[in-house]
Design an enzyme around this catalytic site. Structure first.
Site, PDB file in Angstrom:
ATOM      1  N   CYS A   2       0.750  -0.782  -0.032  1.00 55.96           N
ATOM      2  CA  CYS A   2      -0.241   0.258  -0.203  1.00 55.96           C
ATOM      3  C   CYS A   2       0.775   1.351   0.307  1.00 55.96           C
ATOM      4  CB  CYS A   2      -0.756  -0.356   0.894  1.00 55.96           C
ATOM      5  SG  CYS A   2      -2.195   1.443   1.668  1.00 55.96           S
ATOM      6  N   GLU A 118      -3.874   0.687  -6.184  1.00 59.32           N
ATOM      7  CA  GLU A 118      -2.618  -0.092  -6.390  1.00 59.32           C
ATOM      8  C   GLU A 118      -2.705  -0.582  -7.845  1.00 59.32           C
ATOM      9  OE1 GLU A 118       0.333  -1.085  -5.901  1.00 59.32           O
ATOM     10  OE2 GLU A 118      -1.043  -1.738  -3.796  1.00 59.32           O
TER      11      GLU A 118
END
Length: 268
Positions: A2, A118
């Site tokens: 992340c 992402e």
């Protein structure tokens, strides 16, 4: 992993949602559509209040929103530059790694977020076939379909320099945090093999409890049922640049601009 997320709700609203006291700094009052490592961020913590002598009261805990820096600096680090490399910790090994094991034992936190970004990697398309000849990455944004606040599991740490210029620069020390990650579940694995460790609201109390270590269940990937409540959408590559910051970053990219879109019907 992340490496970017969005957190746009006002701290006062988050404080109500997490049943916490808003103790954030003024810098945390603005919505951030492109939260990046080393930025000041808002997290939820729970700890024992201290008296005027600095002694904690073991009979009481207080939950609050705090401003910390994203990128955990271990207490034994020589300088805060270590934090730039420690924005994530793997949930599978966080209780074993020297940089994280003390923090995860009693200094856990939640990262409130609208969702996270992402990147799905694509192989290069040869120039002869109309491509650039370079690999590409398509950003996707993932959050709850109903717009609810998403809570990513994290840990926090306090660092204080011993002496010298750093002691003058950080007279009150530095509080930092990192996000825990886990194996991607279901269709999320089409984008990346890792994802933030998202905790259901029913797990928030146990995760924040400073007097009990995390159970194996709390460190496990989120359930398919939780993942089914998430929505994934392709977004513009504007998010690649940390200087870009606005609601347009969350807008869904038209299908004809997405190369090899993921199979969103797998969420059903």
């Amino acid at each position: 992993m992340c490496g970017r997320y969005a957190s746009t709700k006002a701290p006062a609203d988050l404080a109500d949602e997490f049943h916490a006291v808003d103790a954030t700094a003024e810098s945390a009052q603005r919505p951030d559509y492109n939260v990046a490592p080393t930025k000041d961020i808002t997290v939820v913590v729970q700890r024992h209040p201290r008296d005027e002598n600095g002694e904690p009261d073991p009979t009481v805990t207080e939950r609050s929103l705090r401003t910390v820096r994203w990128g955990l600096v271990p207490s034994w680090a020589k300088d805060p530059s270590a934090g730039a490399r420690m924005v994530n910790a793997r949930s599978e090994t966080v209780t074993e790694k020297p940089a994280f094991r003390r923090a995860v034992a009693s200094r856990r936190c939640l990262f409130p977020a609208d969702g996270w970004y992402e990147w799905q990697r694509h192989d290069a398309v040869p120039k002869a076939e109309g491509g650039s000849g370079r690999p590409t990455k398509q950003p996707y944004f993932t959050g709850y379909a109903d717009g609810s606040t998403l809570a990513m599991a994290g840990i926090w740490e306090f660092w204080r320099p011993k002496a010298g210029e750093l002691a003058e620069k950080y007279p009150d020390g530095l509080v930092t945090a990192c996000v825990l990650t886990t194996g991607a579940v279901g269709p999320l694995a089409q984008v990346h093999d890792r994802m933030p460790l998202v905790l259901a609201p029913g797990d928030w109390d146990a995760w924040l409890d400073p007097d009990a270590g995390p159970s194996a269940a709390l460190l496990a990937p989120p359930s398919p049922a939780l993942v089914a409540t998430l929505a994934i959408r392709p977004v513009s590559s504007q998010v690649n640049n940390v200087r870009n910051n606005g609601p347009e970053l969350l807008e869904e990219l038209p299908a004809d601009q997405v190369r090899e879109p993921i199979q969103l019907d797998l969420l059903s």
